[in-house]
Design a protein around this motif. Structure first.
Motif, PDB file in Angstrom:
ATOM      1  N   ALA A 219      -3.736   9.761   1.704  1.00 46.66           N
ATOM      2  CA  ALA A 219      -3.459   9.436   2.896  1.00 46.66           C
ATOM      3  C   ALA A 219      -3.278   8.073   3.364  1.00 46.66           C
ATOM      4  N   ASP A 220      -1.933   8.041   3.739  1.00 44.73           N
ATOM      5  CA  ASP A 220      -1.397   6.773   4.224  1.00 44.73           C
ATOM      6  C   ASP A 220      -1.612   6.159   5.788  1.00 44.73           C
ATOM      7  N   GLU A 221      -2.478   5.499   6.140  1.00 40.45           N
ATOM      8  CA  GLU A 221      -2.770   5.083   7.465  1.00 40.45           C
ATOM      9  C   GLU A 221      -2.389   5.910   8.417  1.00 40.45           C
ATOM     10  N   LEU A 222      -3.421   6.969   8.160  1.00 40.17           N
ATOM     11  CA  LEU A 222      -3.462   8.372   9.076  1.00 40.17           C
ATOM     12  C   LEU A 222      -3.958   7.975  10.453  1.00 40.17           C
TER      13      LEU A 222
ATOM     14  N   LYS B  27       0.849  -1.153   0.063  1.00 41.77           N
ATOM     15  CA  LYS B  27       0.019   0.047   0.155  1.00 41.77           C
ATOM     16  C   LYS B  27       0.729   1.311   0.058  1.00 41.77           C
ATOM     17  N   THR B  28       1.626   1.405   0.922  1.00 43.07           N
ATOM     18  CA  THR B  28       2.663   2.587   0.942  1.00 43.07           C
ATOM     19  C   THR B  28       3.397   2.729  -0.228  1.00 43.07           C
ATOM     20  N   THR B  29       4.270   1.630  -0.902  1.00 47.54           N
ATOM     21  CA  THR B  29       4.697   1.691  -2.166  1.00 47.54           C
ATOM     22  C   THR B  29       3.871   1.903  -3.021  1.00 47.54           C
TER      23      THR B  29
HETATM   24 MG   LIG Z   1       2.169   1.090   4.716  1.00 47.84          MG
END
Ligand SMILES: [Mg+2]
Ligand SMILES: Nc1ncnc2c1ncn2[C@@H]1O[C@H](COP(=O)(O)OP(=O)(O)O)[C@@H](O)[C@H]1O
Length: 240
Positions: A167-170, A49-51
């Motif tokens: 928005a990454d895992e806020l 996901k972050t990638t």
């Molecule tokens: Mg991640």
């Protein structure tokens, strides 16, 4: 997630493939995000996901694939050029200036993008959106609690209304009340016309806000469809 007659997607990724050294982190991932919609990107820890967020914003090079923003090919562009097109990435790591006050953090975020005479109103809006920051305007950002720093990071990102926000895992590690304000802020930004990509490992509130969902599994797109049924899909098939 577009139909044949829909307008140009706000974001279109096709066949995205990313390697870290010899290890493949993302493999052949394709999906579209319609203008003004919200897509949730779900998947277990390590799914990519972050990638995906980094690939879209130019923070990691693509091995293969393409990224289109409003139909414009931004593949291979530098992160700052992509940001200038109105793409805001809120990473899980907090992006604040710990040695400055809350107020000065917001001012710094606006310096290049909001004209001088619009800044007071923009800061007022930020404090309305995140009252916890308003009451701590003079406090040094580095002395805020983790959750409050996360709020400030989001407030900085939203100070200039973005065209696309990723928005990454806020919500990670936040108290339930702060999780609610995070999603409230994203809902407001979307109501103002921004397109929103929410990355979450755990689903709950993200799927209430999202129209569509994408599930990654071991770097591959495992499932995509309406957000309303994504939670069941995720729980049943994709959390290992
Ligand atoms: Mg991640
Ligand atoms: N900088 C990096 N160098 C090497 N491998 C990485 C790096 N960042 C992530 N990875 C690997 O890529 C895969 C996907 O990670 P990531 O995109 O962070 O997943 P997620 O955000 O879904 O938890 C994982 O196997 C992870 O270990």
């Amino acid at each position: 997630m577009t139909t044949a007659i829909a307008a140009r997607p706000a974001l279109s990724v096709s066949r995205l493939t990313v390697n870290y050294g010899l290890a493949r982190a993302l493999s052949d991932v394709s999906f579209d995000v319609a203008q003004g919609s919200c897509v949730a990107v779900l998947g277990a820890n390590g799914a990519g996901k972050t990638t995906l967020a980094r690939a879209i914003t130019g923070l990691v090079p693509l091995r293969e694939g393409k990224v289109l923003l409003d139909g414009q090919d931004i593949t291979g562009w530098a992160t700052h050029r992509i940001a200038r097109l109105g793409v805001t990435h809120v990473p899980a790591e907090r992006m604040i200036l710990p040695g400055l006050s809350v107020l000065d953090n917001l001012r710094a975020a606006m310096r290049w993008a909001v004209p001088r005479n619009g800044r007071a109103a923009a800061i007022e809006r930020a404090f309305e959106r995140f009252p916890v920051l308003g009451s701590r305007a003079k406090q040094l950002a580095g002395t805020l609690s983790g959750g409050e720093q996360q709020m400030l990071s989001l407030a900085r990102a939203l100070a200039v209304p973005p065209k696309l926000v990723i928005a990454d895992e806020l919500s990670h590690g936040l108290a339930p009340m702060l999780v609610a304000s995070v999603f409230e802020a994203l809902a407001q930004i979307r109501a103002q016309g921004s397109t929103v990509v929410i990355i979450e490992q755990f689903v709950g509130a993200a799927l209430e806000l999202a129209d569509e969902a994408v599930i990654l599994r071991r770097g591959e797109l495992a499932w995509s469809g309406p957000a309303s049924v994504a939670g069941d899909q995720l729980a049943a098939n994709y959390l290992e």
